[in-house]
Each structure stands twice: as C-alpha cells, then as structure tokens.
Design a protein around this motif. Structure first.
Motif, mmCIF file in Angstrom:
data_model
loop_
_atom_site.group_PDB
_atom_site.id
_atom_site.type_symbol
_atom_site.label_atom_id
_atom_site.label_comp_id
_atom_site.label_asym_id
_atom_site.label_seq_id
_atom_site.Cartn_x
_atom_site.Cartn_y
_atom_site.Cartn_z
ATOM 1 N N ASP A 3 0.840 -1.199 0.000
ATOM 2 C CA ASP A 3 0.000 0.000 0.000
ATOM 3 C C ASP A 3 0.879 1.254 0.000
ATOM 4 O OD1 ASP A 3 -2.778 1.249 0.494
ATOM 5 O OD2 ASP A 3 -1.493 2.166 2.023
ATOM 6 N N PRO A 4 0.567 2.245 -0.843
ATOM 7 C CA PRO A 4 1.399 3.457 -0.942
ATOM 8 C C PRO A 4 1.648 4.172 0.379
ATOM 9 C CG PRO A 4 -0.102 3.370 -2.797
ATOM 10 C CD PRO A 4 -0.490 2.239 -1.885
ATOM 11 N N GLU A 5 0.632 4.265 1.215
ATOM 12 C CA GLU A 5 0.813 4.982 2.475
ATOM 13 C C GLU A 5 1.805 4.264 3.382
ATOM 14 O OE1 GLU A 5 -3.150 5.584 3.987
ATOM 15 O OE2 GLU A 5 -3.228 7.568 3.059
ATOM 16 N N TYR A 6 1.741 2.937 3.398
ATOM 17 C CA TYR A 6 2.672 2.173 4.224
ATOM 18 C C TYR A 6 4.095 2.282 3.680
ATOM 19 C CZ TYR A 6 5.183 -1.702 6.353
ATOM 20 O OH TYR A 6 6.126 -2.462 7.006
ATOM 21 N N VAL A 7 4.261 2.103 2.388
ATOM 22 C CA VAL A 7 5.603 2.098 1.793
ATOM 23 C C VAL A 7 6.287 3.450 1.959
ATOM 24 C CG1 VAL A 7 6.884 1.924 -0.373
ATOM 25 C CG2 VAL A 7 5.109 0.249 0.158
ATOM 26 N N ILE A 8 5.593 4.541 1.658
ATOM 27 C CA ILE A 8 6.192 5.870 1.783
ATOM 28 C C ILE A 8 6.539 6.168 3.249
ATOM 29 C CG2 ILE A 8 5.751 8.344 1.575
ATOM 30 C CD1 ILE A 8 6.463 7.036 -1.060
ATOM 31 N N SER A 9 5.669 5.756 4.164
ATOM 32 C CA SER A 9 5.952 5.970 5.590
ATOM 33 C C SER A 9 7.187 5.194 6.031
ATOM 34 C CB SER A 9 4.742 5.565 6.440
ATOM 35 O OG SER A 9 3.635 6.397 6.169
ATOM 36 N N GLU A 10 7.328 3.950 5.542
ATOM 37 C CA GLU A 10 8.504 3.141 5.881
ATOM 38 C C GLU A 10 9.780 3.761 5.315
ATOM 39 O OE1 GLU A 10 9.223 -0.147 7.558
ATOM 40 O OE2 GLU A 10 7.666 1.005 8.574
ATOM 41 N N LEU A 11 9.720 4.204 4.082
ATOM 42 C CA LEU A 11 10.895 4.824 3.474
ATOM 43 C C LEU A 11 11.288 6.091 4.238
ATOM 44 C CD1 LEU A 11 10.125 4.470 -0.348
ATOM 45 C CD2 LEU A 11 11.575 3.017 1.075
ATOM 46 N N ASN A 12 10.308 6.861 4.643
ATOM 47 C CA ASN A 12 10.588 8.079 5.396
ATOM 48 C C ASN A 12 11.202 7.745 6.754
ATOM 49 O OD1 ASN A 12 10.057 11.150 5.410
ATOM 50 N ND2 ASN A 12 9.319 10.490 7.413
ATOM 51 N N LYS A 13 10.724 6.691 7.374
ATOM 52 C CA LYS A 13 11.270 6.287 8.682
ATOM 53 C C LYS A 13 12.748 5.931 8.564
ATOM 54 C CE LYS A 13 10.630 2.151 10.274
ATOM 55 N NZ LYS A 13 9.959 0.921 10.803
ATOM 56 N N TRP A 14 13.099 5.180 7.528
ATOM 57 C CA TRP A 14 14.481 4.758 7.351
ATOM 58 C C TRP A 14 15.370 5.920 6.919
ATOM 59 C CZ3 TRP A 14 16.724 0.531 9.084
ATOM 60 C CH2 TRP A 14 15.922 -0.564 9.421
ATOM 61 N N MET A 15 14.846 6.818 6.094
ATOM 62 C CA MET A 15 15.633 7.991 5.705
ATOM 63 C C MET A 15 15.888 8.892 6.911
ATOM 64 S SD MET A 15 16.727 8.066 2.628
ATOM 65 C CE MET A 15 17.158 9.787 2.426
ATOM 66 N N THR A 16 14.884 9.049 7.774
ATOM 67 C CA THR A 16 15.050 9.846 8.988
ATOM 68 C C THR A 16 16.093 9.209 9.897
ATOM 69 O OG1 THR A 16 12.745 10.582 8.875
ATOM 70 C CG2 THR A 16 13.876 10.834 10.971
ATOM 71 N N SER A 17 16.052 7.878 9.992
ATOM 72 C CA SER A 17 17.031 7.164 10.806
ATOM 73 C C SER A 17 18.440 7.354 10.251
ATOM 74 C CB SER A 17 16.684 5.670 10.847
ATOM 75 O OG SER A 17 17.690 4.932 11.492
ATOM 76 N N LEU A 18 18.569 7.300 8.925
ATOM 77 C CA LEU A 18 19.876 7.507 8.291
ATOM 78 C C LEU A 18 20.388 8.915 8.556
ATOM 79 C CD1 LEU A 18 22.022 6.282 6.347
ATOM 80 C CD2 LEU A 18 20.713 7.269 4.470
ATOM 81 N N ASN A 19 19.514 9.896 8.442
ATOM 82 C CA ASN A 19 19.920 11.280 8.672
ATOM 83 C C ASN A 19 20.275 11.546 10.134
ATOM 84 O OD1 ASN A 19 19.675 12.137 6.017
ATOM 85 N ND2 ASN A 19 17.501 12.602 6.224
ATOM 86 N N HIS A 20 19.683 10.756 11.043
ATOM 87 C CA HIS A 20 19.991 10.914 12.468
ATOM 88 C C HIS A 20 21.463 10.603 12.743
ATOM 89 C CE1 HIS A 20 19.523 10.814 16.819
ATOM 90 N NE2 HIS A 20 20.114 9.624 16.827
ATOM 91 N N TYR A 21 21.999 9.611 12.027
ATOM 92 C CA TYR A 21 23.405 9.234 12.209
ATOM 93 C C TYR A 21 24.340 10.021 11.295
ATOM 94 C CZ TYR A 21 21.587 5.305 14.868
ATOM 95 O OH TYR A 21 20.951 4.536 15.802
ATOM 96 N N ASN A 22 23.760 10.736 10.357
ATOM 97 C CA ASN A 22 24.559 11.506 9.413
ATOM 98 C C ASN A 22 24.152 12.967 9.519
ATOM 99 O OD1 ASN A 22 26.163 12.334 7.187
ATOM 100 N ND2 ASN A 22 24.423 12.063 5.824
ATOM 101 N N GLN A 23 24.794 13.675 10.428
ATOM 102 C CA GLN A 23 24.403 15.058 10.689
ATOM 103 C C GLN A 23 24.974 16.045 9.671
ATOM 104 O OE1 GLN A 23 22.268 15.913 13.061
ATOM 105 N NE2 GLN A 23 22.062 13.808 13.780
ATOM 106 N N LYS A 24 26.034 15.660 8.959
ATOM 107 C CA LYS A 24 26.703 16.600 8.063
ATOM 108 C C LYS A 24 25.899 16.867 6.800
ATOM 109 C CE LYS A 24 31.396 15.506 9.611
ATOM 110 N NZ LYS A 24 32.742 15.032 9.199
ATOM 111 N N ILE A 25 25.414 15.799 6.141
ATOM 112 C CA ILE A 25 24.672 15.957 4.886
ATOM 113 C C ILE A 25 23.346 15.209 5.000
ATOM 114 C CG2 ILE A 25 24.732 15.717 2.381
ATOM 115 C CD1 ILE A 25 27.735 15.470 2.536
#
Length: 380
Positions: free
Chosen positions: A227-249
């Motif tokens: 489902d689009p809502e689930y997939v986009i939410s999951e991708l956003n969760k993982w991107m946010t997690s990645l950005n949490h550990y990568n503060q520079k860019i």
C-alpha cells in the motif's frame, strides 16, 4: 627503475653514464638521437617499455629531431607523457630553456654537468614519477570500483514488463557513472504491480550508496505491505534514521510510488515532492499526478495522502525525473506542458524502443546535466 639518456655527443653520454654508475643508478640506456629513442619506446611492447622508464635525460640541440620536438612528441602519447624529461643543455639562451619547459620538460641541467646537481635534479624527477605512478594506480583503482558499483546499481533496476494488458518500461541516462535516480517495480499478484521512481538529492557516490540502501528497504516494505501509504511511511522512517546518524549531509528524495491493479482498473499513488506525472485516461482525459506530500526524509513524520485514478479501457502514464524536465526546458519548451501534450499520443513502445527516445531528442539527451529517467506504463 630505468633512466634513458639522449645526446648526439658520445662524450657527454660517457660522462653521464659514469656519474650515474658511481651514484648507484646502474639501470640506464643511452641513445645518440631522438629517433633511436622513439625506436626503443615503440618496440613490440610499448606500454610495458614505458612502464619501465622513470626519467629521460635529453639534450636540447640534436640533429634531425631536437630535444624540444622530441619532448612535444612524448607529450602527445598517453603512455609516455608522464615520464619526466630533464633537459641537459649547454645553451645559455633563457628563451630556449623556457621553450623546452613549455614543451613538457620537467627540469633542466646546464653543461658542464656537475655531479651534485645532476643527482639532485634526478631525485626530484624520480619523486615526481613516483607520485604520478601512485596517483595513476589510485585513479585506476577508483575507476574499477566505480565500474563495479555501477554494475551493482544497474542490477537493482527492474526488467521491463510485457504482459497482454500491461507494459512497464523505463529509460535511464545517468549524468555520471553513479547516479541518484532509481526505478523499481514488483508484481504483487496476478493483476497487481507496485512501482516507484525516485530521485535522490545530490550526485555521485554518496547519493548512489543511499539509493542502494533505500532500494533494499523498499523491497522489504513492498513485500510486507505494498500500500502506498505504508511504503512511503517506511521509506521516510528509514531515511530519517539515516539522517539521524549523518548530521553533516541530510539526505532526502522525491518519488512517485504507485500500485496498478489491472483487474479493478485503477492506480493508487503518492507523489512525494516529485515532478508532476501525466496520464491519458481512456484516450480522452488527462490526469495529473501532482505532488501531494513533502519529499521523503525531510521530516521525522510524513503526512501521506493516497490518491486514486480509475480507467475503463486504457491508461498511458508518463513519469519523469526533473532531469528530463530540465533537458526539455533548455530548448525553450515548458517541460510540464510539453509532457502533458506528449502523453495524449499513444507511444509505440516495443522491446526495441526506449521511452527516453520517444520524449527527448539526441541533442536534449546530450545537453542534460542531471540524471534522466522516464517510466512508461500502458494498461488496457
């Protein structure tokens, strides 16, 4: 290590050879003309010979081909141009020495030759050769690694779908070896597919690595719930997690994710900050898949607003990254309006044709400074 000495005066050759031998440089060859030098360098295995040469000590004033002309010729040959050339000359003409250096010479040495000066110039030239060889090997290593990474990234892209009532095909033209665009689709059941086109922020290695990471997350998310809502939410969760550990860019991407059901004849989609896609519905109605939420990875929480498009007899959908719009705009055509008009014409897309060729001219493809990707979906 090998040192080549070129001088038409055999007495000068004898002096240089003796000085080199006494200093421990025993691996050297002497030539009485530039023609003899090139005959040696152009032997049966020229690339192997070139790799064994570290420095050329060359006289400027020689008959037939002088040292300056010989140096120019060396600079024109890719496998020889990095060999340092130290000119040995009795000329006191400063203009001539400058001309020799401009021709590609690394350094020069005045006659009569002094041992300490010869060895000092030689050490500088050898250091330069060592550094050039080191950088060349590093560049080759990086090139090979980029080539492998490109193959891995390309392997993540989906193969075209040619079903009786559904065609899904993409064209992909990266601006560099590694790119930030990605497309992927997966069959959910007999009548349903999930598909995505995304455009990662930035270019090059870092963006492509994040793309490959998201590709893995995407596959797991679609398997769990397409489902689009689930997939986009999951991708956003993982991107946010990645950005949490990568503060520079901080990274983010725009995307259109959709599911198409050929039994129920509908598309459900979310456009997360991506350029507007265009669909021709039943041959007469144009639908625009406009952005209805922010880019993925911008905020810890993303508001999803799934939209639905129904069709009765046919659907033709064109999804493009912003690189395609920019290439169109360069030729004074409004990208959005041009694509809106273009989608009204049925595309004769076969296994031999590419969607990118149907949308852009060769000049537009060559002029693009950004990655370009097009997905064409046709359903009947």
């Amino acid at each position: 290590m090998s040192i080549l000495i070129v001088d038409d005066n055999e007495a000068n050759l004898f002096v240089i050879e003796k000085l080199l031998n006494r200093a421990g440089y025993a691996d050297h060859l002497s030539f009485t003309s530039a023609n003899d030098l090139f005959a040696y360098l152009d032997s049966d295995n020229p690339y192997i010979v070139a790799e064994q040469v570290d420095v050329i000590l060359m006289d400027i004033m020689m008959p037939e081909v002088d040292g300056i002309e010989a140096c120019r010729r060396l600079q024109e040959m890719p496998h020889l141009k990095d060999i340092p050339v130290v000119f040995v000359t009795a000329l006191e003409d400063t203009a001539k020495v400058v001309e020799a250096l401009d021709a590609g010479g690394t350094d020069y040495l005045m006659k009569p030759i002094k041992k300490t000066e010869l060895l000092a110039r030689l050490r500088v030239a050898l250091r330069l050769k060592y550094e050039k060889d080191w950088h060349k090997k590093q560049e080759e290593k990086i090139t090979n690694e980029l080539e492998l990474s490109m193959q891995v990234q390309t392997s993540l892209l989906s193969e075209p779908v040619y079903n009786d009532n559904l065609l899904i095909k993409a064209s992909y033209l990266p601006a560099f070896k590694l790119a930030g665009d990605l497309y992927y689709w997966r069959q959910i059941d007999e009548h349903k597919f999930a598909a995505i086109q995304l455009d990662m922020m930035g270019y090059g290695i870092s963006s492509s690595l994040v793309c490959m990471f998201i590709s893995s997350v995407l596959r797991d998310a679609i398997r769990t719930n397409p489902d689009p809502e689930y997939v986009i939410s999951e991708l956003n969760k993982w991107m946010t997690s990645l950005n949490h550990y990568n503060q520079k860019i901080p990274y983010y991407f725009t995307a259109i994710y959709l599911t198409i059901d050929t039994a129920e004849r509908k598309i459900e989609y979310i456009n997360a900050g991506h350029p507007t896609a265009h669909a021709m519905i039943d041959g007469h109605e144009i639908a625009e898949l406009k952005s209805n939420t922010c880019a993925v990875g911008f905020f810890p929480e993303i508001h999803t607003d799934k939209k639905t498009i129904h069709y009765t007899s046919s659907l033709q959908l064109l999804i493009c990254t912003d690189g395609v719009h920019e290439a169109i705009d360069k030729y004074e055509q409004a990208g959005t309006e041009y694509l809106r008009h273009l989608v009204t014409n049925p595309f004769p897309c076969t296994k031999e044709t590419e969607p990118l060729d149907l949308v852009l001219t060769p000049e537009q493809k060559e002029s693009g400074a950004d990655d370009m990707c097009i997905i064409l979906i046709q359903a009947t």
